[in-house]
Enzyme design. Structure first.
Site, PDB file in Angstrom:
ATOM      1  N   HIS A 161       0.812  -1.228   0.000  1.00 42.36           N
ATOM      2  CA  HIS A 161       0.000   0.000   0.000  1.00 42.36           C
ATOM      3  C   HIS A 161       0.847   1.281   0.000  1.00 42.36           C
ATOM      4  O   HIS A 161       0.700   2.185   0.825  1.00 42.36           O
ATOM      5  CB  HIS A 161      -1.085   0.015   1.068  1.00 42.36           C
ATOM      6  CG  HIS A 161      -0.682  -0.199   2.505  1.00 42.36           C
ATOM      7  ND1 HIS A 161       0.276   0.537   3.124  1.00 42.36           N
ATOM      8  CD2 HIS A 161      -1.138  -1.059   3.432  1.00 42.36           C
ATOM      9  CE1 HIS A 161       0.396   0.145   4.379  1.00 42.36           C
ATOM     10  NE2 HIS A 161      -0.444  -0.833   4.588  1.00 42.36           N
ATOM     11  N   HIS A 181      -5.777  -9.042  14.498  1.00 43.48           N
ATOM     12  CA  HIS A 181      -5.726  -7.797  13.723  1.00 43.48           C
ATOM     13  C   HIS A 181      -6.491  -8.026  12.430  1.00 43.48           C
ATOM     14  O   HIS A 181      -6.298  -9.060  11.780  1.00 43.48           O
ATOM     15  CB  HIS A 181      -4.247  -7.471  13.441  1.00 43.48           C
ATOM     16  CG  HIS A 181      -3.990  -6.226  12.679  1.00 43.48           C
ATOM     17  ND1 HIS A 181      -4.827  -5.139  12.690  1.00 43.48           N
ATOM     18  CD2 HIS A 181      -2.945  -5.873  11.865  1.00 43.48           C
ATOM     19  CE1 HIS A 181      -4.322  -4.188  11.926  1.00 43.48           C
ATOM     20  NE2 HIS A 181      -3.193  -4.609  11.410  1.00 43.48           N
ATOM     21  N   GLU A 226      -6.525  -6.104   9.592  1.00 46.32           N
ATOM     22  CA  GLU A 226      -6.052  -5.558   8.307  1.00 46.32           C
ATOM     23  C   GLU A 226      -5.976  -6.690   7.275  1.00 46.32           C
ATOM     24  O   GLU A 226      -5.730  -7.851   7.613  1.00 46.32           O
ATOM     25  CB  GLU A 226      -4.701  -4.850   8.473  1.00 46.32           C
ATOM     26  CG  GLU A 226      -4.384  -3.998   7.251  1.00 46.32           C
ATOM     27  CD  GLU A 226      -3.231  -2.996   7.446  1.00 46.32           C
ATOM     28  OE1 GLU A 226      -2.627  -2.981   8.529  1.00 46.32           O
ATOM     29  OE2 GLU A 226      -2.954  -2.254   6.486  1.00 46.32           O
ATOM     30  N   ASP A 238      -3.992  -7.924   5.185  1.00 50.36           N
ATOM     31  CA  ASP A 238      -2.884  -8.871   5.041  1.00 50.36           C
ATOM     32  C   ASP A 238      -2.956 -10.003   6.077  1.00 50.36           C
ATOM     33  O   ASP A 238      -2.214 -10.982   5.967  1.00 50.36           O
ATOM     34  CB  ASP A 238      -1.518  -8.167   5.086  1.00 50.36           C
ATOM     35  CG  ASP A 238      -1.365  -7.195   6.226  1.00 50.36           C
ATOM     36  OD1 ASP A 238      -2.371  -6.646   6.686  1.00 50.36           O
ATOM     37  OD2 ASP A 238      -0.220  -6.976   6.664  1.00 50.36           O
ATOM     38  N   HIS A 269      -1.407  -1.306  15.406  1.00 49.46           N
ATOM     39  CA  HIS A 269      -1.459   0.049  14.893  1.00 49.46           C
ATOM     40  C   HIS A 269      -2.838   0.403  14.355  1.00 49.46           C
ATOM     41  O   HIS A 269      -2.996   1.480  13.761  1.00 49.46           O
ATOM     42  CB  HIS A 269      -0.375   0.248  13.813  1.00 49.46           C
ATOM     43  CG  HIS A 269      -0.649  -0.518  12.546  1.00 49.46           C
ATOM     44  ND1 HIS A 269      -0.783   0.112  11.339  1.00 49.46           N
ATOM     45  CD2 HIS A 269      -0.857  -1.815  12.307  1.00 49.46           C
ATOM     46  CE1 HIS A 269      -1.018  -0.794  10.392  1.00 49.46           C
ATOM     47  NE2 HIS A 269      -1.075  -1.959  10.974  1.00 49.46           N
ATOM     48  N   ASP A 297       1.378  -7.142  14.198  1.00 44.73           N
ATOM     49  CA  ASP A 297       2.377  -6.373  13.440  1.00 44.73           C
ATOM     50  C   ASP A 297       3.590  -5.947  14.279  1.00 44.73           C
ATOM     51  O   ASP A 297       4.692  -5.778  13.740  1.00 44.73           O
ATOM     52  CB  ASP A 297       1.737  -5.115  12.856  1.00 44.73           C
ATOM     53  CG  ASP A 297       0.906  -5.404  11.614  1.00 44.73           C
ATOM     54  OD1 ASP A 297       1.231  -6.356  10.892  1.00 44.73           O
ATOM     55  OD2 ASP A 297      -0.061  -4.673  11.368  1.00 44.73           O
ATOM     56  N   TYR A 348      10.461  -1.032   9.361  1.00 47.47           N
ATOM     57  CA  TYR A 348       9.048  -1.314   9.655  1.00 47.47           C
ATOM     58  C   TYR A 348       8.515  -0.318  10.682  1.00 47.47           C
ATOM     59  O   TYR A 348       7.432   0.241  10.533  1.00 47.47           O
ATOM     60  CB  TYR A 348       8.913  -2.748  10.188  1.00 47.47           C
ATOM     61  CG  TYR A 348       7.492  -3.233  10.212  1.00 47.47           C
ATOM     62  CD1 TYR A 348       6.952  -3.889   9.104  1.00 47.47           C
ATOM     63  CD2 TYR A 348       6.677  -3.019  11.306  1.00 47.47           C
ATOM     64  CE1 TYR A 348       5.644  -4.315   9.101  1.00 47.47           C
ATOM     65  CE2 TYR A 348       5.367  -3.438  11.318  1.00 47.47           C
ATOM     66  CZ  TYR A 348       4.859  -4.094  10.208  1.00 47.47           C
ATOM     67  OH  TYR A 348       3.555  -4.505  10.221  1.00 47.47           O
ATOM     68  N   HIS A 400       4.691 -10.616  10.651  1.00 48.83           N
ATOM     69  CA  HIS A 400       5.555 -10.449   9.468  1.00 48.83           C
ATOM     70  C   HIS A 400       6.994 -10.771   9.860  1.00 48.83           C
ATOM     71  O   HIS A 400       7.460 -10.355  10.932  1.00 48.83           O
ATOM     72  CB  HIS A 400       5.556  -9.002   8.964  1.00 48.83           C
ATOM     73  CG  HIS A 400       4.233  -8.518   8.463  1.00 48.83           C
ATOM     74  ND1 HIS A 400       3.675  -8.921   7.268  1.00 48.83           N
ATOM     75  CD2 HIS A 400       3.354  -7.635   9.004  1.00 48.83           C
ATOM     76  CE1 HIS A 400       2.512  -8.299   7.092  1.00 48.83           C
ATOM     77  NE2 HIS A 400       2.294  -7.528   8.139  1.00 48.83           N
TER      78      HIS A 400
HETATM   79 FE1  FEO Z   1      -1.490  -3.882  10.033  1.00 43.15          FE
HETATM   80 FE2  FEO Z   1       0.393  -6.392   8.736  1.00 43.15          FE
HETATM   81  O1  FEO Z   1      -1.101  -5.328   8.949  1.00 43.15           O
END
Ligand code: FEO
Length: 419
Positions: free
Chosen positions: A24, A78, A80, A82, A145, A164, A196, A229
């Site tokens: 993104h 989370h 989001e 991903d 986040h 994250d 990151y 991640h």
């Molecule tokens: Fe906030 Fe890896 O997504």
């Protein structure tokens, strides 16, 4: 890939995205991974899913361990995309699973999926899930986040599944910090962490500090940190915790980053005597032309450094577009405790340097004023002004750096100057 044990009866079942280069808008030159975890206990429990393009990879990994239909709990740390965009597919395979999620997570999930047929348990900090031999405690981490965010702590394994936080955009065949360091280098991993943090978590430094203090108050013993991640921290989880403390405490290197763009090389020319002035004061300096530098790289280097100078020509009475874009992006990330200043060339009315200072002030950043403005083309006299401005700016950078104990990288060009 395959399922990889990370602790007794707990497996990484995620996917590696070697090819992604734009997350993104955030440049990811090293790809990333979408980590999720399966607890194969009396109640089989899945923690998070993966980006939808990689859904079949995680399902294959789960199938290598259990029939997905046996999953009784899905924890959504989370929402989001991903991490949650494979949830509908997982729920097709395990329709009776109970989803454990925060209140804000559930409300947000309702905007992405038809959740009417799914079963939910809304959880808050301190709530637990016993899967048979494992006790999972939920810890809400709102705005780390996203509003929905939480972490899951497995007491028996001293394992923090941290979504994250503590992650890195890093595709690697290594799954653990000790494997990565053997194959590559500790520095590369540290840079991935900082990259990151700078691009994702910078606005939330105060929350990071609060949450780390809460971990201590809760008496969490952490032997393993498994983010959503990148690499899992098992060799020395204290190291990443300390890195986060340092970053949240606004440590930075004694360096000035000059970020600029140029129309006909006048502003570009000004970077040279300014850089020489900074060097003369004994401070490290880096020069980044915006149209030649990915935005996320410039953001990271600015954030790692104690001071930033912005060079912008005036175009139609305002800042050069690439510089305006950079400052808009940086403003949203809300850096703190950084010294700023501006310079640039103009043809008739000027205005860009003034506009840059207005933005620095809106961001609450300390400034060195006035900046340097040059009509059309820098003269030898202008070069001298630029040199003096660079020197003065570097001296003030040293003063600001003294307020902070230490650097991010552990090195700086002129440690004596910083004493
Ligand atoms: Fe906030 Fe890896 O997504």
């Amino acid at each position: 890939m395959r399922a990889i044990p990370i602790s007794p009866a707990i497996y990484w079942v995620g996917a590696i995205d070697w090819a992604v280069r734009d997350f993104h808008g955030y440049i990811t030159p090293n790809g990333t991974s979408y980590n999720n975890y399966l607890i194969v206990d009396k109640q089989v429990t899945l923690v998070d899913t993966v980006k939808h393009d990689f859904c079949e990879y995680t399902i294959d990994n789960i199938r290598s361990l259990v029939d997905p239909a046996t999953i009784e709990n899905v924890i959504v740390n989370h929402i989001e995309n991903d991490h949650a965009s494979s949830l509908d597919r997982i729920m097709e395979l395990a329709p009776k699973a109970l989803i454990h999620i925060t209140d804000r997570g559930k409300k947000a999930l309702d905007r992405f999926f038809d959740t009417s047929r799914w079963r939910f348990r809304i959880v808050k900090t301190g709530d637990t899930l016993n899967t048979g031999t494992k006790t999972i405690t939920f810890i809400e981490t709102p705005m780390l986040h996203w509003p929905d965010s939480m972490m899951s702590y497995v007491k028996e394994d001293k394992l923090l599944i941290s979504q994250d936080a503590f992650g890195q955009h890093l595709a690697s065949s290594a799954r653990f910090d000790d494997e990565f360091c053997d194959q590559y280098s500790v520095t590369a991993l540290d840079h991935a962490v900082r990259d990151y943090y700078a691009n994702i978590l910078m606005p939330f430094g105060a929350l990071v500090k609060t949450k780390l203090a809460e971990f201590e108050k809760l008496g969490l013993q952490i032997a393993l940190i498994a983010p959503d991640h990148g690499i899992i921290w098992r060799k020395n989880p204290d190291k990443i915790l300390q890195m986060y403390r340092d970053m949240a405490n606004d440590k930075a290197d004694l360096r000035v980053v000059i970020v600029y763009d140029t129309m006909w090389h006048s502003t570009e020319h000004m970077t040279i005597p300014i850089m020489q002035g900074i060097q003369a004061a004994g401070v490290d300096v880096e020069v980044l032309k915006l149209r030649s530098t990915p935005m996320s790289v410039a953001i990271k280097r600015v954030w790692e450094s104690r001071a930033m100078l912005v060079g912008t020509p005036t175009l139609n009475n305002i800042m050069f577009p690439s510089v305006a874009e950079f400052l808009t992006h940086l403003r949203g990330l809300r850096p703190k405790n950084r010294l700023t200043g501006a310079f640039g060339s103009y043809g008739w009315g000027g205005g860009a340097v003034k506009e840059a200072y207005e933005i620095f002030k809106k961001m609450g950043l300390e400034t060195v004023e006035p900046g340097v403005e040059v009509l059309y083309r820098p003269s030898p006299e202008d070069d001298k002004k630029c040199y003096e401005f660079g020197k003065q700016f570097a001296e003030k950078t040293i003063v600001l750096q003294k307020k902070f104990d230490g650097t991010l990288s552990g090195t700086c060009r002129n440690p004596e100057g910083a004493k």
